[in-house]
Design an enzyme around this catalytic site. Structure first.
Site, PDB file in Angstrom:
ATOM      1  N   SER A  62       1.511  20.656  12.081  1.00 22.37           N
ATOM      2  CA  SER A  62       2.795  20.263  12.655  1.00 22.37           C
ATOM      3  C   SER A  62       3.439  19.277  11.688  1.00 22.37           C
ATOM      4  CB  SER A  62       2.586  19.590  14.023  1.00 22.37           C
ATOM      5  OG  SER A  62       3.761  18.935  14.470  1.00 22.37           O
ATOM      6  N   TYR A 100      -1.554  13.559  19.590  1.00 22.54           N
ATOM      7  CA  TYR A 100      -1.273  14.834  18.928  1.00 22.54           C
ATOM      8  C   TYR A 100      -1.134  14.631  17.430  1.00 22.54           C
ATOM      9  CZ  TYR A 100       1.377  19.139  17.883  1.00 22.54           C
ATOM     10  OH  TYR A 100       1.824  20.333  17.367  1.00 22.54           O
ATOM     11  N   THR A 121       9.027  27.854  21.625  1.00 20.24           N
ATOM     12  CA  THR A 121       7.825  28.297  22.331  1.00 20.24           C
ATOM     13  C   THR A 121       7.691  27.457  23.601  1.00 20.24           C
ATOM     14  OG1 THR A 121       6.293  26.710  21.333  1.00 20.24           O
ATOM     15  CG2 THR A 121       6.742  28.732  20.086  1.00 20.24           C
TER      16      THR A 121
END
Length: 267
Positions: free
Chosen positions: A144, A157, A192
């Site tokens: 990412s 994350y 998404t």
């Protein structure tokens, strides 16, 4: 692109939706590759293969849960049994987060690390011996932009994605003489359901779509760009919209990036 993927066996995790499903569709129509689809939900995997138009002899479904990282050696063996080899492993499965660091239970941080880092690493380690025996292969991992710089509401994350970069950059160097390539893909905002399934501070799902995600790059376009980067054997590729500029700000103007992300509305 198809010349690189033709006649190969490609294993894709997180293949039942989002980026993974888009990759399956693109490979199905643009190449003759055989595809192993993995995620936790077998029925959704079957539907993804059907929607992609894959014939029965071109795909296999293999459910897996990255939380069960101790089972990855066995799972890799089952994957090899499907078509006799794995040429390309695309580590796409993962979990995102939407919560402030100090409001996030440490068990949530651990879950993010177990899924996004430990599970991915365990699966990769399980596949590599088969690739070496077969004379080479290619490992791709979906990181990412948060693997390159941090932002509010993404601490756990971002930490897991940063860890992926350290591991896979090292792995690339270690496996250079084994003819195994490693590509790290860093998506920005992609259309998404990642934000819907993102965990909050107490571990519950956010359940809503972020505005930035809704306005992001279509998953099918992203899949084409990602497969092009893999086909060119790129070490690393950032893909997205204007948010990609954050990578360059981090390198050349880190103070400015800190100011921008501190004020940005990221959810």
């Amino acid at each position: 692109m198809n010349s690189y993927f033709n006649d190969k066996v490609i294993w894709i995790t997180g293949a039942s939706s989002g980026i993974g499903e888009a990759l399956v569709k693109e490979l199905a129509v643009s190449t003759n590759a055989k595809i192993i689809l993995s995620s936790r939900n077998k029925d959704q995997l079957e539907k993804a293969a059907e929607k992609a138009g894959l014939s029965d002899n071109r795909y296999a479904v293999l459910p897996l849960d990255l939380m069960n990282y101790k089972e990855m050696t066995s799972t890799a063996g089952k994957a090899i049994e499907q078509f006799g080899k794995i040429d390309i492993l695309i580590n796409n499965a993962g979990l995102s987060q939407r919560s402030l660091a100090m409001e996030t239970d440490i068990e949530v941080d651990k879950r993010l690390m177990d899924i996004d880092y430990i599970g991915t690493v365990a699966l990769t380690k399980a596949v590599i011996p088969f690739m070496i025996k077969n004379g080479g292969g290619h490992i791709a991992v979906v990181s990412s932009l948060m693997g390159l710089f941090g932002a509010p509401m993404r601490s756990g994350y971002a930490a897991a994605k940063h860890a992926l970069h350290g591991f896979f950059d090292s792995l690339r160097a270690e496996l250079f003489d084994k003819n195994i390539k490693v590509t790290i893909i860093c998506p920005g905002f992609i259309q998404t359901n990642i934000s819907i399934h993102a965990v909050t501070g107490d571990g519950s799902l956010q359940g809503t779509m972020d505005d930035a995600t809704r306005k992001g790059m279509p998953a099918d376009l992203f899949a084409k760009k990602m497969l092009t980067a893999i086909g060119k054997c790129r070490n690393q590729k950032s893909i997205g919209g204007k948010e990609v500029i954050g990578v360059y700000l981090k390198r050349f103007f880190p103070a400015l990036l800190t100011k921008i992300v501190r004020k940005a509305k990221v959810v």
